[in-house]
Motif scaffolding. Structure first.
Motif, short mmCIF file in Angstrom:
data_model
loop_
_atom_site.label_atom_id
_atom_site.label_comp_id
_atom_site.label_asym_id
_atom_site.label_seq_id
_atom_site.Cartn_x
_atom_site.Cartn_y
_atom_site.Cartn_z
N PRO A 141 0.80 -1.23 0.00
CA PRO A 141 0.00 0.00 0.00
C PRO A 141 0.83 1.28 0.00
CG PRO A 141 -0.74 -1.51 1.74
CD PRO A 141 0.44 -2.15 1.09
N ASP A 142 1.97 1.27 0.70
CA ASP A 142 2.79 2.48 0.74
C ASP A 142 3.43 2.75 -0.63
OD1 ASP A 142 4.32 0.09 1.46
OD2 ASP A 142 6.03 1.43 1.73
N ALA A 160 0.78 4.30 -2.80
CA ALA A 160 0.56 5.70 -2.44
C ALA A 160 1.66 6.58 -3.02
CB ALA A 160 0.52 5.84 -0.92
N ARG A 161 2.88 6.10 -2.92
CA ARG A 161 3.99 6.91 -3.44
C ARG A 161 4.01 6.91 -4.97
NH1 ARG A 161 6.66 4.16 0.64
NH2 ARG A 161 7.97 3.01 -0.82
N PHE A 178 -3.99 8.38 -4.13
CA PHE A 178 -4.41 8.78 -2.78
C PHE A 178 -5.83 8.30 -2.54
CE2 PHE A 178 -6.52 11.55 0.24
CZ PHE A 178 -5.56 11.76 1.22
N LEU A 179 -6.04 7.68 -1.38
CA LEU A 179 -7.39 7.27 -1.00
C LEU A 179 -7.87 8.12 0.17
CD1 LEU A 179 -9.87 5.39 -0.86
CD2 LEU A 179 -8.49 3.79 0.49
N ASN A 193 2.98 15.67 12.55
CA ASN A 193 3.99 14.61 12.40
C ASN A 193 3.59 13.57 11.37
OD1 ASN A 193 5.80 15.67 14.17
ND2 ASN A 193 5.17 14.42 15.91
N PHE A 194 2.31 13.32 11.30
CA PHE A 194 1.78 12.32 10.37
C PHE A 194 2.02 12.75 8.92
CE2 PHE A 194 -2.24 10.76 8.23
CZ PHE A 194 -1.83 9.44 8.11
N ALA A 246 5.66 12.80 8.07
CA ALA A 246 6.22 11.47 7.78
C ALA A 246 5.87 11.03 6.37
CB ALA A 246 5.71 10.45 8.81
N ALA A 247 4.65 11.37 5.94
CA ALA A 247 4.22 11.00 4.59
C ALA A 247 5.03 11.76 3.53
CB ALA A 247 2.73 11.28 4.42
N ALA A 258 8.63 10.44 3.38
CA ALA A 258 8.67 9.17 2.65
C ALA A 258 8.76 9.37 1.14
CB ALA A 258 7.44 8.33 2.98
N ARG A 259 8.38 10.55 0.68
CA ARG A 259 8.42 10.86 -0.76
C ARG A 259 9.71 11.54 -1.18
NH1 ARG A 259 3.40 10.20 0.86
NH2 ARG A 259 1.72 9.72 -0.60
N GLN A 309 -4.80 16.27 3.94
CA GLN A 309 -3.73 15.35 3.53
C GLN A 309 -3.63 15.28 2.01
OE1 GLN A 309 -4.18 11.54 5.70
NE2 GLN A 309 -5.30 12.73 7.21
N LEU A 327 -0.27 16.21 0.00
CA LEU A 327 0.48 15.13 -0.65
C LEU A 327 0.42 15.21 -2.18
CD1 LEU A 327 -0.42 12.14 1.72
CD2 LEU A 327 1.59 13.61 1.74
N LEU A 374 0.15 3.37 5.93
CA LEU A 374 0.74 2.86 4.67
C LEU A 374 0.09 3.55 3.48
CD1 LEU A 374 0.81 -0.99 5.43
CD2 LEU A 374 2.77 0.57 5.41
N ARG A 427 -0.81 6.36 3.16
CA ARG A 427 -0.28 7.71 2.95
C ARG A 427 1.14 7.67 2.42
NH1 ARG A 427 -4.68 8.32 2.35
NH2 ARG A 427 -6.21 9.31 3.70
N GLY A 428 1.63 6.47 2.12
CA GLY A 428 2.96 6.34 1.54
C GLY A 428 4.07 6.14 2.55
N ILE A 429 3.69 6.01 3.83
CA ILE A 429 4.71 5.82 4.86
C ILE A 429 5.12 4.35 4.86
CG2 ILE A 429 5.18 6.02 7.33
CD1 ILE A 429 2.92 8.17 7.41
#
Lengths: 252, 437
Positions: free
Chosen positions: A75-76, A79-80, A84-85, A100-101, A104-105, A108-109, A159, A163, B393, B395-397
């Motif tokens: 799933p990650d 997303a990357r 986006f859901l 922070n959430f 972090a997202a 990760a990109r 979000q 994102l 996950l 969200r891409g983390i």
């Protein structure tokens, strides 16, 4: 179709129960497509399958984000890749702040080890919260914990805006929203409309589509698209009801 | 200097050489009593209920010895690294049990009668403070043998006395460093905060190298006078091969408010015993515990909340996150004595298993002898919620980062209850580092 979200002949199930049955749909970048259909027809399953939820099993078919296959990826990774859901029922994440959430997202990109520009991040976060009429204090609230239905959906759209995915799937984003929240959330989505983003708006009711006016409307029934049309199709459906779909379209 | 600490037949001479041999009678008395008790007590056995689930077979106090004073260079390097409490009123620094930094308190506090000094100074200047009955608190929760050893080597540690009505606005800080491989230290904290007085004290127990093998047995006696307000933080981050025993007693008089926080980060095995006695009406004690256990670590937590007076409140929250093959044991008892009506007592232990090989045991208990009480206890041990994980996950983390974020979120409930935001940040940093060790 490099500049599209393409779903081709998708069969998927939960456990032994088939839900998606030869589902096909193409959403070109820059367009807003709506999927309407009664409860239990597989709309939310479609959203979860695309996002890579482990509870769903894909039997066959493809889904591609700008030509890149996404089915079977973690799933990650999906997303990357740019999907986006926006969740119908966003999870509460105790102890993790919104700031922070989302951070972090975004980290990760980035390239591994690249510095994170915290100042620019907060400037952008605050600007988007202002647009969604979210109090800035929300940055230090724990994700969705104790939020009202409307606050949760606004948090989803925040979000989305931060994102900037290639494609966004909005799963029943209108559920649990009063009319003011619906308008604010819709304005957020409309502000993101443009050549760089495609939208798949899943909804049971027509009222969301008064605010987010779709380019195309698709009617889903028993795991597949049974009818497609322009934005006026939503109005027709509202007028005639899902019984019309059942009688006229489902077994055509 | 190198006499093993736990070998039979430790002589008076060996003890005195380790501590300079100049202590007054009180010190010698404490040590002699400790030595005698140590000789007569057995090591905890597998049939001892208070050690249930602990790995008693591997429990040994052998192979450690008190270390000499550090070199000047080591001492000054470690003193420089001791600024863990930002904005501290004063910081005492010990290295292998030897006090190496002892800044003077401000003139205002000295005039007000505040004492914050290493025990070696108190022995010389205020010996009456060491006759405190707190030194006679027994170890009720299984650590009598360790406490006896601590008393046999009594002499390190500090005394904090805050007279009635004196309010300290800034926290006091104490940093204990373990420097020499194989060193043993036995610090004592004697904290007495008078009526309506106010203080915060942070204690940091740190290994100078990450993989040090050391022994520490510490005892803390905290007494909160009527209406006193105390926040106490003890952070254990010894080297990864260390053994640590903390034996704490908290006594709260009427309407005293005490928050006691224990954070466990380092050591191979670490045991905390904490007895809280609410002996005045309306006393209010909050007990917080937080742990990230990794590798082969064993953290053993034993608590007792004794309600001996009416209308008092105690609230315990211990949260442990476990990775790898780590183990935690939580055993807590709430005891409400007859006459302690209108007691409010809570005890919660939550364990988050982040590895299939980790193990958390939980033994909550209630013993109620009054009839008008509100008591609850709860223990849960679980894994990360799949739905929460999927949300991150989606969200891409990546998986590892998502699990870490959720585990940190799990611990945040404790961290946000630490009054001092700077100290909470320091603890947060140490706990986060464990996810990457």
């Amino acid at each position: 179709m490099p500049d599209s979200l393409v779903i081709r002949n998708l069969h998927a199930s939960v456990g032994e129960r088939p839900i998606l049955k030869n589902f096909s749909l193409t959403v070109p970048k820059g367009e807003v497509h709506a999927i309407m259909g009664p409860n239990g027809t597989g709309k939310s399953t479609l959203a979860k399958v695309l996002a890579g939820h482990p509870d769903y099993v894909v039997q066959s078919g493809d889904a591609l984000v700008d030509g890149q296959p996404i089915l079977g990826l973690e799933p990650d990774v999906v997303a990357r890749a740019g999907l986006f859901l926006a969740f119908q029922y966003p999870s509460e994440i105790p102890g993790v702040t919104i700031a922070n959430f989302i951070r972090a997202a975004l980290v990760a990109r980035q390239a591994k080890g690249a510095p994170f520009d915290a100042k620019a991040y907060y400037a952008e976060l605050y600007a988007k919260m202002d647009a969604l009429k979210m109090d800035r204090k929300f940055t230090s609230r724990f994700v969705n914990e104790g939020f009202s239905g409307g606050e949760k959906k606004r948090c989803e759209i925040l979000q989305l805006m931060m994102l900037k995915p290639r494609y966004a799937v909005l799963d029943e984003t209108d559920s649990g929203l009063d009319i003011d929240a619906l308008r604010i959330v819709s304005e957020g989505v409309n502000a993101m409309r443009g050549p760089d983003t495609g939208f798949l708006v899943i909804t049971h009711y027509q009222r969301l589509l008064d605010h987010i006016v779709p380019d195309r409307v698709h009617i889903m029934w028993d795991g597949q698209i049974v009818h497609s049309g322009g934005k006026e199709l939503a109005l027709e459906l509202e007028e005639k009801g899902y019984d019309w779909v059942k009688k006229e379209l489902a077994h055509a | 200097m190198s006499a093993p600490v736990a070998a039979a037949g430790v002589t008076d001479n060996a003890l005195q050489s380790a501590h300079g041999g100049k202590g007054p009678a009180t010190l010698a008395d404490i040590r002699r009593a400790g030595r005698e008790a140590f000789a007569s007590l057995p090591m905890p056995g597998r049939d001892d209920e208070r050690w249930r689930f602990s790995d008693v077979r591997s429990l040994s106090l052998d192979g450690f010895a008190p270390a000499g004073a550090p070199s000047t260079a080591d001492a000054s390097r470690l003193v420089r690294g001791s600024a863990l409490t930002a904005d501290a009123e004063a910081t005492l620094v010990f290295v292998d049990g030897h006090c190496v930094s002892h800044p003077a308190l401000s003139a205002v506090l000295v005039k007000a009668g505040v004492v914050f000094a290493p025990i070696e100074d108190v022995v010389r200047e205020r010996p009456e403070l060491l006759r405190d009955e707190a030194l006679r608190h027994p170890a009720l929760l299984g650590g009598a043998k360790m406490l006896a050893l601590q008393r046999a080597w009594f002499g390190s540690g500090y005394v904090l006395h805050v007279p009635d009505d004196v309010e300290l606005t800034k926290p006091l800080s104490v940093v204990h460093w373990a420097l020499a491989e194989g060193s043993a230290s036995f610090p004592h904290a004697l904290i007495r905060v008078g009526a309506r007085a106010r203080a915060a004290v942070h204690e940091w127990r740190l290994g100078a190298q990450p993989d040090l093998r050391t022994l520490s047995v510490s005892a803390t006696d905290l007494h909160a006078g009527p209406g006193a307000k105390i926040e106490r933080l003890s952070v254990q981050n010894w080297g990864s091969a260390a053994q640590s025993f903390e034996i704490d007693t908290v006594t709260a008089e009427a309407a005293a408010e005490v928050t006691s926080v224990n954070a466990a980060v380092g050591a191979r095995r670490a045991r905390l015993e904490n007895v809280v006695r609410l002996q005045g009406e309306g006393a209010d004690v909050r007990l917080l515990g937080i742990t990230v256990a990794t590798g082969e670590q064993e953290f053993d937590q034993r608590t007792l909340q004794v309600h001996a007076a009416p209308g008092a409140r105690s609230d315990l929250l211990f949260k442990n996150a476990l990775l790898d093959r780590a183990r935690t044991v939580f055993s807590g008892l709430i005891k409400v004595e007859p006459g302690a009506q209108r007691t409010d007592a809570y005890q919660t232990n939550r364990n988050l298993l982040l590895s299939p090989e980790a193990e958390a045991d939980s033994l909550p208990g209630l013993e109620i002898e009054a009839n008008d009480v509100k008591c609850s206890h709860g223990a849960t041990t679980g894994q990360i919620s799949p739905e929460e994980l999927f949300y991150l996950l989606a969200r891409g983390i990546p998986l590892a980062a998502a699990q870490e974020l959720l585990a940190q979120g799990f611990l945040e409930e404790v961290l946000t209850r630490i009054g001092d935001a700077g100290a909470a940040d320091a603890v947060r940093g140490m706990l986060r580092a464990k996810f990457h060790s």
